[in-house]
Enzyme design. Structure first.
Site, short mmCIF file in Angstrom:
data_model
loop_
_atom_site.label_atom_id
_atom_site.label_comp_id
_atom_site.label_asym_id
_atom_site.label_seq_id
_atom_site.Cartn_x
_atom_site.Cartn_y
_atom_site.Cartn_z
N GLY A 207 7.71 16.61 3.20
CA GLY A 207 6.64 15.78 3.71
C GLY A 207 6.49 14.51 2.90
O GLY A 207 7.06 14.37 1.81
N LYS A 213 1.90 19.09 -0.59
CA LYS A 213 2.96 20.09 -0.74
C LYS A 213 2.70 21.00 -1.94
O LYS A 213 2.81 22.22 -1.85
CB LYS A 213 4.31 19.38 -0.87
CG LYS A 213 4.69 18.52 0.33
CD LYS A 213 6.06 17.92 0.18
CE LYS A 213 6.14 16.88 -0.92
NZ LYS A 213 5.33 15.67 -0.63
N THR A 214 2.36 20.40 -3.07
CA THR A 214 2.11 21.19 -4.28
C THR A 214 0.89 22.08 -4.10
O THR A 214 0.88 23.25 -4.52
CB THR A 214 1.91 20.25 -5.48
OG1 THR A 214 3.05 19.40 -5.61
CG2 THR A 214 1.73 21.04 -6.76
N HIS A 429 -3.85 -19.80 10.79
CA HIS A 429 -2.78 -18.79 10.69
C HIS A 429 -3.31 -17.42 11.12
O HIS A 429 -2.70 -16.75 11.97
CB HIS A 429 -2.28 -18.73 9.24
CG HIS A 429 -1.17 -17.76 9.01
ND1 HIS A 429 0.14 -18.15 8.89
CD2 HIS A 429 -1.16 -16.40 8.89
CE1 HIS A 429 0.91 -17.08 8.72
NE2 HIS A 429 0.13 -16.00 8.69
N GLU A 430 -4.45 -17.00 10.55
CA GLU A 430 -5.00 -15.69 10.90
C GLU A 430 -5.52 -15.67 12.33
O GLU A 430 -5.41 -14.65 13.03
CB GLU A 430 -6.14 -15.31 9.93
CG GLU A 430 -5.72 -15.25 8.46
CD GLU A 430 -4.56 -14.31 8.22
OE1 GLU A 430 -4.41 -13.32 8.96
OE2 GLU A 430 -3.77 -14.56 7.27
#
Length: 623
Positions: A207, A213-214, A429-430
């Site tokens: 994953g 996971k641990t 630009h934005e």
């Protein structure tokens, strides 16, 4: 029982011996100083004063010991003064008249000189002995360390420790179901053995980083109530050949003694990478360690109730021998949490945090698509930090929003000073990104637009999907490319082709990566439709040097042409949208210059009457 008590006793005896040695040494030095230092309370006077008073009859007795004088005045029973004469000279020579005072010569004492001479010999010997004792103890410690060099460094989490169970972990329901069989086997092995069933020797947890996971491996041990040996893959490998294999043997020996037990190897790709890279031959330390793991997992010895869990986010680089049946023959994919799981994870992390009535965790869960459990934990922690910074007693929804944006797109850099020209360029630009993304039908909606620098960017236009998506089609990819080019196109429309800036650098890199992924990995090109040219470059450096691409130079040229066509098409579509809605672009840029940050509602209000040009509709035509 006595064996377990032996190390503390030995340590205590060493401390006692060392303390006794230093006590004797200090006592000896003090004794020497005490003996060699005169201990009297006589008054010191000059030799001239002694001679003059003796000649006047005021002194009855003078006692000479070497060059030291003890003086007894007339009428006194014992000496009350002391003085010192010149060496190699008598009192008569220094002016004392004969018969004026009784002069007695006393032989000098040799005791002080003898002790001092002995001290000069003994003290250096004691210091040398102490130094050699210290060096021998250090060498003994190094020898013990060398003897334990091949011992496993695995940490044992026994059943008496605080346990983690599946109920403590939110989300990952499918992974939990896969691991419940492992738990049931460790609890009730006879049930499976009577039917001839064999539980998998190893379970590989795969994953993304931060997906838990641990924690799931710890939960398996907690549910089964068995010892849990945890170690990282990198802890096996040292620069000395054979150490890693020795540690593997020691680890499995410990686990077998405590069977049933679980061995958890975190980041196994550090030691389990594919062999035969050509670097280090067949005697490379990493390969020796991997070979020993393979033997321990499926060697001649069978019937031990030891299950190996391993975690990695790079299963593609693991050696095939690890993944065959009999070793890691079961693979559990730990996926990124879905919306329902994200809400459950957030509730866990906010369980012990004071929040006010404005906090909406379900809203945050909807906005955090693609976040891992670690990301959500980080957001919860950042929200608490933000609330504490403003001295609040409870966390508010505003704190939660600020924390989310800080983690997702970086912290605001309000201290960065921008000129009016830069602010205007950033605003357009934005606005270019926002207007293209708002108008195109297969783009995600605009969530927020700001010209306040965040992280490493001068401004941010943020798009959020309304729901979790498992797949992305060609139309969605092309709309993402078009909105990514919207900022550069807006600059070109405002300042001309030669007035573009470096502000679009990250947008262009992202667009190029998406376009190449579409062609090479997803088979979405025109000329190379349904063909995938996956290039696995996850090997070692030597592999990359000798690795050949899985396609010819002619195909590489076609791939470049396909990528160029996609970028050009995206730029043309963005330009058509912006030119058709130029007044809305100006209005959005002006609003950004005034407000600096616009939320989704404000953006939708400004762009309410925008027009979708027919020329950009991919469903009907291709540009």
């Amino acid at each position: 029982m006595a064996t377990k008590q032996q190390p503390p006793k030995r340590k205590w005896n060493n401390i006692v011996r060392l303390g006794l040695f230093w006590a004797i040494l200090v006592f000896s030095v003090l004794a020497i100083i005490a003996v060699t230092t005169p201990n009297d309370d006589l008054k010191s006077v000059t030799i001239t004063d002694v001679i003059n008073r003796a000649n006047e009859g005021k002194i009855s007795k003078i006692e000479i010991q070497g060059n030291d004088l003890k003086v007894t005045p007339k009428g006194a029973d014992k000496p009350t003064e002391k003085s010192r004469k010149e060496p190699e000279s008598s009192l008569i020579e220094q002016g004392l008249q004969q018969g004026k005072a009784e002069v007695t010569v006393v032989p000098p004492s040799e005791t002080g000189n003898t002790i001092w001479n002995l001290a000069i010999i003994i003290i250096p010997v004691l210091i040398i002995v102490a130094f050699f004792m210290f060096m021998m103890r250090q060498a003994q410690g190094q020898n013990n360390q060398a003897m334990g060099f091949g011992k496993s460094k695995a940490k044992l989490y026994g059943i008496d420790k605080e346990k983690v169970v599946f109920n403590d972990i939110a989300g990952n329901d499918s992974a939990k179901q896969d691991l419940e069989e492992v738990v049931d086997f460790l609890k009730h092995p006879k049930k499976y053995e009577t039917l001839g069933a064999k539980i998998p020797k190893g379970v590989l947890l795969v994953g993304n980083p931060g997906t838990g996971k641990t924690m799931l491996a710890r939960a398996v041990a907690g549910e089964a109530n068995v010892p849990f040996f945890s170690i990282s893959g990198s802890e096996f490998v040292e620069m000395f050949v054979g150490v890693g294999a020795s540690r593997v043997r020691d680890l499995f020996a410990k686990a077998k003694k405590n069977a049933p037990a679980i061995i958890f190897i975190d980041e196994i790709d550090a030691v389990g990478r594919k062999r035969g890279s050509g670097m280090g031959g067949g005697h490379d330390e990493r390969e020796q360690t991997l070979n020993q793991i393979l033997v321990e997992m499926d060697g001649f010895e069978t019937g031990t109730n030891v299950i190996v869990l391993a975690a990695t986010n790079r299963s593609d680089v693991l050696d095939p021998a690890l993944l065959r049946p009999g070793r890691f023959d079961r693979r559990t994919n730990i996926m990124l949490p879905e919306r329902r799981d994200r809400e459950a994870i957030l509730k866990v992390h906010f369980k012990n945090k004071p929040v006010d009535e404005t906090v909406r965790l379900e809203s945050l869960a909807a906005k955090t698509a693609g976040s891992s459990g670690a990301d959500l934990a980080n957001i919860a922690n950042e929200a608490a930090i933000v609330a504490a910074r403003r001295s609040a007693k409870k966390i508010s929804n505003a704190d939660l929003t600020e924390a989310f944006e800080k983690v997702a797109i970086g912290p605001e850099r309000k201290t960065k000073v921008m000129s009016e020209t830069e602010r205007k360029m950033t605003a357009y630009h934005e606005a270019g990104h926002a207007i293209v993304g708002h108008i195109l039908p297969d783009s995600d909606p605009v969530h927020k637009v700001t010209i306040i620098p965040r992280g490493g960017t001068g401004g941010v236009t943020w798009f959020l999907p309304p729901e979790d998506k498992s797949y992305t089609n060609v139309y969605e990819f092309k709309d993402i490319l078009a909105r990514a080019m919207g900022g550069r196109v807006a600059e070109k429309i405002l300042y001309g082709a030669d007035g573009i800036t470096t502000g679009a650098g990250s947008d262009l890199r992202k667009a190029t990566e998406i376009a190449r992924d579409m062609i090479i990995e997803q088979g979405m090109g025109n000329k190379l439709r349904d063909q995938v040219f996956h290039d696995d470059n996850g090997g070692m450096v030597f592999d990359k040097m000798t690795h050949e691409r899985p396609y010819s130079e002619e195909t590489a040229k076609i791939i470049d042409e396909e990528v160029e066509a996609l970028i050009k098409e995206a730029s043309q579509r963005a330009e058509i949208v912006i030119l058709k809605n130029r007044k809305h672009l100006d209005a959005l840029a002006d609003a950004l210059l005034d407000e600096e940050t616009l939320e989704e509602v404000a953006v939708n209000k400004i762009l309410k009457n925008t027009t979708l040009p027919k020329e950009v509709m991919l469903h009907e035509t291709t540009v």
